[in-house]
Motif scaffolding. Structure first.
Motif, PDB file in Angstrom:
ATOM      1  N   LYS A 182       1.262  -7.001   9.226  1.00 57.22           N
ATOM      2  CA  LYS A 182       0.615  -6.598  10.468  1.00 57.22           C
ATOM      3  C   LYS A 182       1.336  -7.077  11.717  1.00 57.22           C
ATOM      4  O   LYS A 182       0.974  -6.700  12.814  1.00 57.22           O
ATOM      5  N   ASP A 212     -11.048   0.189   1.452  1.00 56.19           N
ATOM      6  CA  ASP A 212      -9.977  -0.786   1.620  1.00 56.19           C
ATOM      7  C   ASP A 212     -10.164  -1.523   2.949  1.00 56.19           C
ATOM      8  O   ASP A 212     -10.045  -0.936   4.020  1.00 56.19           O
ATOM      9  N   ASN A 225       0.141   2.416  12.414  1.00 54.24           N
ATOM     10  CA  ASN A 225      -1.313   2.449  12.239  1.00 54.24           C
ATOM     11  C   ASN A 225      -1.982   3.238  13.359  1.00 54.24           C
ATOM     12  O   ASN A 225      -2.914   4.004  13.112  1.00 54.24           O
ATOM     13  N   GLU A 283     -10.055  -2.214   8.902  1.00 51.45           N
ATOM     14  CA  GLU A 283      -9.786  -3.075  10.055  1.00 51.45           C
ATOM     15  C   GLU A 283      -8.834  -2.399  11.046  1.00 51.45           C
ATOM     16  O   GLU A 283      -9.044  -2.449  12.264  1.00 51.45           O
ATOM     17  N   GLU A 284      -7.776  -1.789  10.528  1.00 53.83           N
ATOM     18  CA  GLU A 284      -6.799  -1.120  11.379  1.00 53.83           C
ATOM     19  C   GLU A 284      -7.443   0.046  12.118  1.00 53.83           C
ATOM     20  O   GLU A 284      -7.150   0.297  13.273  1.00 53.83           O
ATOM     21  N   LYS A 286       0.822  -1.212   0.000  1.00 47.14           N
ATOM     22  CA  LYS A 286       0.000   0.000   0.000  1.00 47.14           C
ATOM     23  C   LYS A 286       0.855   1.261   0.000  1.00 47.14           C
ATOM     24  O   LYS A 286       0.479   2.270  -0.572  1.00 47.14           O
ATOM     25  N   GLU A 319      -8.507  -3.830   4.637  1.00 42.01           N
ATOM     26  CA  GLU A 319      -7.375  -3.932   5.565  1.00 42.01           C
ATOM     27  C   GLU A 319      -7.234  -2.641   6.378  1.00 42.01           C
ATOM     28  O   GLU A 319      -6.990  -2.677   7.577  1.00 42.01           O
ATOM     29  N   ILE A 320      -7.386  -1.522   5.710  1.00 41.50           N
ATOM     30  CA  ILE A 320      -7.271  -0.230   6.382  1.00 41.50           C
ATOM     31  C   ILE A 320      -8.454  -0.025   7.324  1.00 41.50           C
ATOM     32  O   ILE A 320      -8.280   0.407   8.464  1.00 41.50           O
ATOM     33  N   GLU A 338       4.616  -1.609  12.600  1.00 37.05           N
ATOM     34  CA  GLU A 338       3.407  -1.435  11.794  1.00 37.05           C
ATOM     35  C   GLU A 338       2.231  -1.044  12.678  1.00 37.05           C
ATOM     36  O   GLU A 338       1.418  -0.198  12.320  1.00 37.05           O
TER      37      GLU A 338
END
Ligand SMILES: [Zn+2]
Length: 136
Positions: free
Chosen positions: A96, A125, A105, A130-131, A44, A127-128, A101
Motif C-alpha cells: 500500500k 476481501d 486503486n 478498505e481501498e 492478489k 483489504e480491497i 499502488e
C-alpha cells in the motif's frame, strides 16, 4: 495523489469508455489484448509481460467483485506503468505504500464506481474493501 493526477486518471477512464464502450475491466483487457489468468499466487494480482504478451495474473481464490477490482488495478499498471519499475517497487515497498499502488486503486474504484453500490456486500476481501472506502 494530486488533484491533477486524479483528473488525468479520470480522463483515462473516459478515453477507455469511449474506445471500448464499457468500463468492465475484463472487456477492456480483451480489447487491449491483455490476457487474464488465475493462478495460486501469494499476492492478489500482478501484471507482467511474457514473450511480448501482456498478462494479468489474478489470485485464484478471488472471485466476483474482488476479482474484478484486482483486474482493474492491474489494468492500470498495464496502461501506465513500466513493468520493471513496478517490480522494483513491489520488492522495495509494501503493497500500500507506493504511489503506483494508490493510483491503481483509485483507477479501479473509479472504473467500477457504477458497480460498487450493487456489489458492496460482496466485497469479502477486507483489504480491497478498505481501498474502496478510501476513494469512493
Ligand atoms: Zn499494484
Amino acid at each position: 495523489m494530486t488533484e491533477r493526477r486524479k483528473k488525468e486518471i479520470l480522463k483515462l477512464i473516459d478515453n477507455l469508455y469511449f474506445e471500448f464502450g464499457t468500463k468492465n475491466p475484463i472487456s477492456i483487457c480483451k480489447g487491449l489484448g491483455i490476457e487474464i489468468v488465475s493462478a495460486n499466487i501469494e499476492m492478489k494480482g500482478l501484471y507482467t509481460v511474457v514473450l511480448n504478451s501482456k498478462l494479468i495474473v489474478v489470485q485464484s481464490l478471488l472471485e466476483g467483485f474482488a476479482k474484478l477490482f484486482v483486474i482493474g488495478h492491474e489494468l492500470f499498471h498495464a496502461l501506465e506503468h513500466d513493468c520493471d519499475e513496478i517490480r522494483f517497487f513491489r520488492e522495495h515497498t509494501g503493497f500500500k505504500t507506493s504511489i503506483y499502488e494508490e493510483e491503481a486503486n483509485f483507477f479501479s474504484v473509479q472504473l467500477l464506481k457504477d458497480y460498487i453500490e450493487y456489489h458492496q456486500d460482496e466485497v469479502a476481501d477486507l483489504e480491497i474493501a478498505e481501498e474502496i472506502e478510501k476513494f469512493i
